[in-house]
Design an enzyme around this catalytic site. Structure first.
Site, PDB file in Angstrom:
ATOM      1  N   HIS A  11       0.820  -1.212   0.000  1.00  0.00           N
ATOM      2  CA  HIS A  11       0.000   0.000   0.000  1.00  0.00           C
ATOM      3  C   HIS A  11       0.858   1.268   0.000  1.00  0.00           C
ATOM      4  CE1 HIS A  11       0.939   1.035   4.194  1.00  0.00           C
ATOM      5  NE2 HIS A  11       0.875  -0.275   4.434  1.00  0.00           N
ATOM      6  N   GLU A  89      -2.222  -6.776   7.513  1.00  0.00           N
ATOM      7  CA  GLU A  89      -0.902  -6.677   8.128  1.00  0.00           C
ATOM      8  C   GLU A  89      -0.869  -7.522   9.404  1.00  0.00           C
ATOM      9  OE1 GLU A  89       2.087  -6.650   8.097  1.00  0.00           O
ATOM     10  OE2 GLU A  89       2.726  -4.562   7.810  1.00  0.00           O
TER      11      GLU A  89
END
Length: 276
Positions: A11, A89
């Site tokens: 990202h 994550e």
């Protein structure tokens, strides 16, 4: 043998990245202005890559990045982005929202190395690796079920390509042929020109490092001869990219055969005034 391209993108930058604060899963921050510029640059760089499937972590920073990349793509502007919590994550427990150095201090106090240290309430490395394996297993099954019977490349492109790679993963002949294959690729479509199926995954830094670890250590992925191991397991920059070719023999159920094309590429940074 069915082969598809697999591209991972981290990202774009958030305020927490810039300020070196841990986000994990508990901090769901949007992209910063610079992060949006990074995502735009990544989208422009990948605009001529024909993605057939797009997956993203369900955290905001990853979903935003995936949406920007898809919006710029010349082949799949309306493709559905499938959000999967398995791509999140690593959870850093009580360390989330705090400076990265705080977790390093916690690890030191516990007599452990930081990557192996699990803050209270966080995920262990083994738990993250289990998520990685679950996602990769389900991805291979889904892609084969969705595309294998539709792709004409099964008899020509795939078999020809895989013969050039060698039919046995990790064999010396395969490694030699793979290194020759890498030399033939030179731009944003590296390693994917001859494949009709291309999967894009947008995720996070620690998660991506665990994917690379799984592909290299567990599946014995072949690597370009010029690639140093220190780079293979290094931290991926925001919107950095990794690409692999994954061959699945769905008739035998054996582990996929994987060939690395590149790791942590950031060529698109050249179009940015600044980047983190």
């Amino acid at each position: 043998m069915f082969t598809f391209a697999f591209t991972m993108v981290r990202h774009g930058e958030t305020r927490y990245n810039k300020e070196k604060l841990l986000q994990g899963q508990g901090v769901d921050a949007p992209l910063s202005e610079n992060g949006l510029r990074q995502a735009e640059a990544a989208g422009v760089y990948l605009q001529d890559v024909h993605f057939t499937n797009v997956f993203s972590s369900d955290l905001q920073r990853a979903k935003q990045t995936a949406s920007v990349i898809v919006a710029h793509n010349n082949h799949c502007p309306g493709i559905k982005v499938v959000c999967d919590p398995k791509l999140r994550e690593r959870s850093f427990g009580i360390a989330e929202g705090k400076p990265v150095k705080d977790m390093k201090n916690m690890a030191k106090a516990a007599g452990q190395q930081c990557p192996r240290f699990t803050p209270p309430g966080g995920e262990t490395e083994e738990q993250v690796q289990s998520r990685v394996k679950d996602f990769m297993d389900s991805l291979c099954q889904q892609i084969v079920a969705q595309h294998a019977s539709q792709c004409s490349q099964g008899k020509e492109g795939l078999e020809t390509t895989h013969n050039s790679l060698g039919d046995t993963c990790g064999s010396s002949s395969s490694a030699t042929n793979c290194s020759e294959l890498h030399e033939a690729f030179a731009d944003a479509v590296d390693g994917a020109v001859d494949l009709q199926v291309h999967v894009l995954v947008v995720s996070h830094g620690t998660y991506m490092r665990n994917v690379v670890k799984y592909l290299v250590e567990e599946l014995q992925c072949t690597l370009p001869q010029s690639l140093k191991m220190s780079h293979v397991f290094s931290a991926c920059p925001n919107t950095g990219m990794c690409r692999f070719r994954i061959a699945v023999d769905h008739s035998t159920g054996l582990s996929p055969c994987v060939d690395c094309v590149f790791i942590n590429r950031n060529d698109h940074f050249g179009s940015l005034d600044t980047h983190e």
